[in-house]
Design a protein around this motif. Structure first.
Motif, mmCIF file in Angstrom:
data_model
loop_
_atom_site.group_PDB
_atom_site.id
_atom_site.type_symbol
_atom_site.label_atom_id
_atom_site.label_comp_id
_atom_site.label_asym_id
_atom_site.label_seq_id
_atom_site.Cartn_x
_atom_site.Cartn_y
_atom_site.Cartn_z
ATOM 1 N N ASP A 1 99.308 75.554 36.676
ATOM 2 C CA ASP A 1 100.246 76.407 36.354
ATOM 3 C C ASP A 1 99.614 77.963 37.060
ATOM 4 O OD1 ASP A 1 101.571 74.852 34.664
ATOM 5 O OD2 ASP A 1 100.076 75.277 32.976
ATOM 6 N N THR A 2 98.482 77.774 37.583
ATOM 7 C CA THR A 2 98.002 78.996 38.257
ATOM 8 C C THR A 2 98.295 78.924 39.854
ATOM 9 O OG1 THR A 2 95.713 78.192 38.856
ATOM 10 C CG2 THR A 2 96.141 79.254 36.549
ATOM 11 N N VAL A 3 98.824 77.765 40.527
ATOM 12 C CA VAL A 3 99.259 77.783 41.675
ATOM 13 C C VAL A 3 100.596 78.147 42.040
ATOM 14 C CG1 VAL A 3 99.091 76.249 43.576
ATOM 15 C CG2 VAL A 3 97.469 76.018 41.826
ATOM 16 N N ARG A 4 100.598 79.184 42.883
ATOM 17 C CA ARG A 4 102.073 79.890 43.246
ATOM 18 C C ARG A 4 102.723 78.929 44.363
ATOM 19 N NH1 ARG A 4 100.063 84.096 44.817
ATOM 20 N NH2 ARG A 4 100.495 83.843 47.141
ATOM 21 N N GLU A 5 101.670 78.403 45.341
ATOM 22 C CA GLU A 5 102.149 77.666 46.304
ATOM 23 C C GLU A 5 101.463 76.470 46.703
ATOM 24 O OE1 GLU A 5 103.029 76.630 49.796
ATOM 25 O OE2 GLU A 5 104.940 76.163 48.834
ATOM 26 N N GLN A 6 102.008 75.161 46.469
ATOM 27 C CA GLN A 6 101.025 74.138 46.102
ATOM 28 C C GLN A 6 100.609 73.612 47.698
ATOM 29 O OE1 GLN A 6 103.058 70.946 44.085
ATOM 30 N NE2 GLN A 6 102.368 71.836 42.146
#
Length: 309
Positions: free
Chosen positions: A67-72
């Motif tokens: 949930d904290t990752v903007r761009e995997q």
């Protein structure tokens, strides 16, 4: 990191939920796995070490709150780059005690790698040897910027530098590579033509034909790693190289293959892979011959390796 495994998902089929779909972390990792392997391999020149880096990447990735990752993709590349930098420094110390010339680990690659000209060039034996002359950070920046097109701020996060510093490093690395890479863009077709002429000359023992395709200052590097016989120093000059090559024709069979995105030759003795020979071509002549004999480096020649950008 509850529920994590010590084994990367491709080795165990992934963490499956009740509906037999991979969990989100596994799904994202598998979606980008070939890209991550390519990043690690271009930084290390070793498939075995690249696989270890992917294992370390996986172990860290499954502990991340998605949930904290903007761009995997960028996040995974960042983890992989950091782990590859750690491994690259260890690999540098290992190379210092390596017996004879060290060459990258050859990969049997699919035809689609050759179709991506920039990718094929970046994983060619000649280019990987040029990248060996960069510092670890320069190599990471060059690979991420020039091959994978990452933005400077993304690269900065991966290498723990400021974007301004990364720009300077990228400029320096580009200049360094430009001064050492093959002088012109060589197509796979040109490489294949040169290799076919080279193969015919070796198989027929036609010394003059062999000398015609070799540059006067051609360099032959042989990597036996102290495990099998190979010259401990570079062999320089068309005459000397032709003499060495002439000795392999009688006992060996030569098989064309796609290696690191370019045509190459597999030398077989009694049906077993003995050597993989890649070439560097400048102005239509073979200026570099890279003969990997160390059996520990030939395990990725039995099946194709998928590389992606």
């Amino acid at each position: 990191m509850a529920g994590t495994s010590q084994t990367a998902p491709e080795d165990r089929g992934g963490d499956m939920s009740q509906d037999d779909r991979p969990d989100p972390a596994t799904e994202a990792f598998l979606a980008h796995r070939n890209l991550l392997f390519t990043v690690a391999y271009e930084m290390l020149g070793s498939a075995a070490d690249a696989e270890d880096v992917l294992q370390e990447t996986w172990l860290r990735w499954v502990g991340v709150d998605l949930d904290t990752v903007r761009e995997q993709r960028a996040y995974l590349v960042r983890i992989t780059t950091r782990q590859a930098l750690i491994r690259l420094r260890t690999l540098g110390r290992r190379k210092e005690s390596y017996v004879g010339p060290w060459l990258p680990e050859p990969l049997l690659t699919a035809p689609d790698v050759a179709e991506d000209v920039e990718l094929a060039d970046s994983v060619s034996m000649a280019m990987l040897l040029v990248l060996e002359t960069l510092t670890p950070t320069e190599r990471a920046v060059f690979v991420l910027r020039e091959v994978f097109g990452l933005a400077y701020d993304e690269i900065a996060e991966a290498v723990d530098k400021s974007p301004a510093a990364v720009r300077q490093i990228a400029h320096r690395a580009r200049a360094h590579v430009a001064a050492r890479r093959p002088r012109g863009v060589v197509s796979p077709a040109e490489t294949r033509d040169a290799l076919e002429a080279f193969q015919r000359a070796v198989e027929t023992g036609d010394l003059q034909r062999l000398l015609d395709i070799l540059a006067p200052d051609v360099v032959l590097l042989g990597d036996g790693g102290g495990v099998v016989q190979a010259a401990l120093e570079p062999i320089v000059g068309a005459g000397s190289v032709a003499h060495v090559l002439g000795r392999i024709a009688a006992a060996a069979s030569l098989q064309p293959a796609q290696v690191n995105g370019y045509p190459a030759l597999i030398v077989r003795l009694d049906g077993e892979i003995d050597t993989v020979v890649a070439v560097r071509i400048d102005d239509g002549l073979i200026t570099g011959l890279y003969a990997v004999r160390n059996p520990e480096k030939l395990s990725h020649m039995e099946r194709e390796t998928a590389l992606r950008r």
